[in-house]
Enzyme design. Sequence first.
Site, PDB file in Angstrom:
ATOM      1  N   LYS A 223       0.607  -1.203  -0.125  1.00  0.00           N
ATOM      2  CA  LYS A 223      -0.081  -0.060   0.092  1.00  0.00           C
ATOM      3  C   LYS A 223       0.834   1.148   0.035  1.00  0.00           C
ATOM      4  O   LYS A 223       2.008   1.136   0.349  1.00  0.00           O
ATOM      5  CB  LYS A 223      -0.995   0.074   1.035  1.00  0.00           C
ATOM      6  CG  LYS A 223      -2.051  -1.018   0.874  1.00  0.00           C
ATOM      7  CD  LYS A 223      -3.008  -0.684   1.891  1.00  0.00           C
ATOM      8  CE  LYS A 223      -4.155  -2.061   1.794  1.00  0.00           C
ATOM      9  NZ  LYS A 223      -5.344  -1.908   2.629  1.00  0.00           N
ATOM     10  N   ARG A 258      -3.293  -9.967   5.574  1.00  0.00           N
ATOM     11  CA  ARG A 258      -3.667 -10.031   4.338  1.00  0.00           C
ATOM     12  C   ARG A 258      -2.455  -9.470   3.413  1.00  0.00           C
ATOM     13  O   ARG A 258      -1.953  -8.543   3.402  1.00  0.00           O
ATOM     14  CB  ARG A 258      -4.992  -9.367   4.063  1.00  0.00           C
ATOM     15  CG  ARG A 258      -5.331  -9.224   2.795  1.00  0.00           C
ATOM     16  CD  ARG A 258      -6.716  -8.228   2.609  1.00  0.00           C
ATOM     17  NE  ARG A 258      -7.160  -8.212   1.251  1.00  0.00           N
ATOM     18  CZ  ARG A 258      -6.581  -7.438   0.379  1.00  0.00           C
ATOM     19  NH1 ARG A 258      -5.733  -6.668   0.693  1.00  0.00           N
ATOM     20  NH2 ARG A 258      -7.321  -7.655  -1.053  1.00  0.00           N
TER      21      ARG A 258
HETATM   22  C1  YH5 Z   1      -7.550  -4.423   3.926  1.00  0.00           C
HETATM   23  O1  YH5 Z   1      -6.612  -3.766   4.374  1.00  0.00           O
HETATM   24  N1  YH5 Z   1      -7.633  -3.814   1.327  1.00  0.00           N
HETATM   25  S1  YH5 Z   1      -7.994  -3.841  -1.267  1.00  0.00           S
HETATM   26  C2  YH5 Z   1      -3.705  -0.163  -2.834  1.00  0.00           C
HETATM   27  C3  YH5 Z   1      -2.453  -0.794  -3.028  1.00  0.00           C
HETATM   28  C4  YH5 Z   1      -1.939  -1.957  -2.856  1.00  0.00           C
HETATM   29  C5  YH5 Z   1      -3.086  -3.087  -2.217  1.00  0.00           C
HETATM   30  C6  YH5 Z   1      -0.625   0.040  -4.482  1.00  0.00           C
HETATM   31  N2  YH5 Z   1      -9.122  -5.347   0.614  1.00  0.00           N
HETATM   32  C7  YH5 Z   1      -7.938  -4.573   2.426  1.00  0.00           C
HETATM   33  O2  YH5 Z   1      -5.251  -4.326  -1.165  1.00  0.00           O
HETATM   34  N3  YH5 Z   1      -9.692  -6.266   2.919  1.00  0.00           N
HETATM   35  C8  YH5 Z   1      -8.090  -4.526   0.291  1.00  0.00           C
HETATM   36  O3  YH5 Z   1      -1.387   0.185  -3.510  1.00  0.00           O
HETATM   37  C9  YH5 Z   1      -8.900  -5.591   1.984  1.00  0.00           C
HETATM   38  N4  YH5 Z   1      -8.288  -5.305   4.602  1.00  0.00           N
HETATM   39  C10 YH5 Z   1      -9.332  -6.099   4.277  1.00  0.00           C
HETATM   40  N5  YH5 Z   1      -9.993  -6.863   5.089  1.00  0.00           N
HETATM   41  C11 YH5 Z   1      -6.861  -2.725  -1.430  1.00  0.00           C
HETATM   42  C12 YH5 Z   1      -5.275  -3.274  -1.428  1.00  0.00           C
HETATM   43  C13 YH5 Z   1      -4.271  -2.477  -2.039  1.00  0.00           C
HETATM   44  C14 YH5 Z   1      -4.658  -1.235  -2.314  1.00  0.00           C
END
Ligand code: YH5
Length: 285
Positions: A223, A258
């Site tokens: 993230k 996760r």
């Molecule tokens: C979470 O924290 N996050 S989707 C932006 C990024 C990288 C990854 C490059 N679903 C979560 O993974 N479910 C998502 O920048 C989730 N907790 C739970 N429970 C977002 C994601 C991501 C976003």
Amino acid sequence: MVKQLVCGDKVLDLSSAVVMGVLNVTPDSFSDGGRFVTVDAALHHAESMISEGALIIDIGAESTRPQAQQVTEQQELDRLLPVLEAIKKQFDVIVSVDTSSPTVIMESAKLGAGLINDVRALQREGALAAAAQSNLPICLMHMQGQPQTMQLQPAYESVVDEVHNFLLTRIEACLQNGIAKERLLIDVGFGFGKTLAHNLQLLAQLSSFKTLDCPILVGMSRKSMLGAILGGAPVEQRLFAGLSAATIAALNGAKIIRTHDVRATKEALAVVNALLDLGENNNVA
Ligand code: YH5
């Protein structure tokens, strides 16, 4: 404290921290370039994450990135259900479904999903009832605002208090709708309507969420908060920072991490789990 979670036909042991592998089935996913759109490719990705030690595979068809297009319920069903069905047929793993839609919750439960992961904490019309009926564990996540606009101007008086109060309110809503406390997990929602400072406050005080008495799930993998800490690192250069964040979260009580990076995270958690296994007489957490 709850140490076991009944996930459909499987039982998840949470006496130590475990890995949930991220499987995007969105064509516009940022962090994996949308490569996992076909069932076959999704199966391969799932297989590799399982072999690396993921006990849960989290499949999501709605990209919650700020720039992402909104998906219709039908698109979500079309993308998710074939992948869910194929994973359940081929592998002995818990499949978590990342959705806010009541129909997707019900259809996923029928096809053998083991967990519902809702970034909107069952606030959509009909979601509480659908979740109650599914009999599955539910992860309630905090988000300020909506995905499209949440990062424009996140603001809190006290982010820790506000997220805590929100999660408590959603736990109560679940209880009133016939969802037993034993089925609930909580997540502070890193990056969902939060500045870097907000995310850091939540991470620093993650252990205070233990008073809600539900297993804590966290997702920081790849993230922007990690990119920001590293002074603007692109998404493919956030692995080591992500492991550090996962380690800190687990040390502060997170039970499910996760992540996109299963093997590395599993090894980082092995150290935390070994340390926490020493027990309370050793000045650890
Ligand atoms: C979470 O924290 N996050 S989707 C932006 C990024 C990288 C990854 C490059 N679903 C979560 O993974 N479910 C998502 O920048 C989730 N907790 C739970 N429970 C977002 C994601 C991501 C976003």
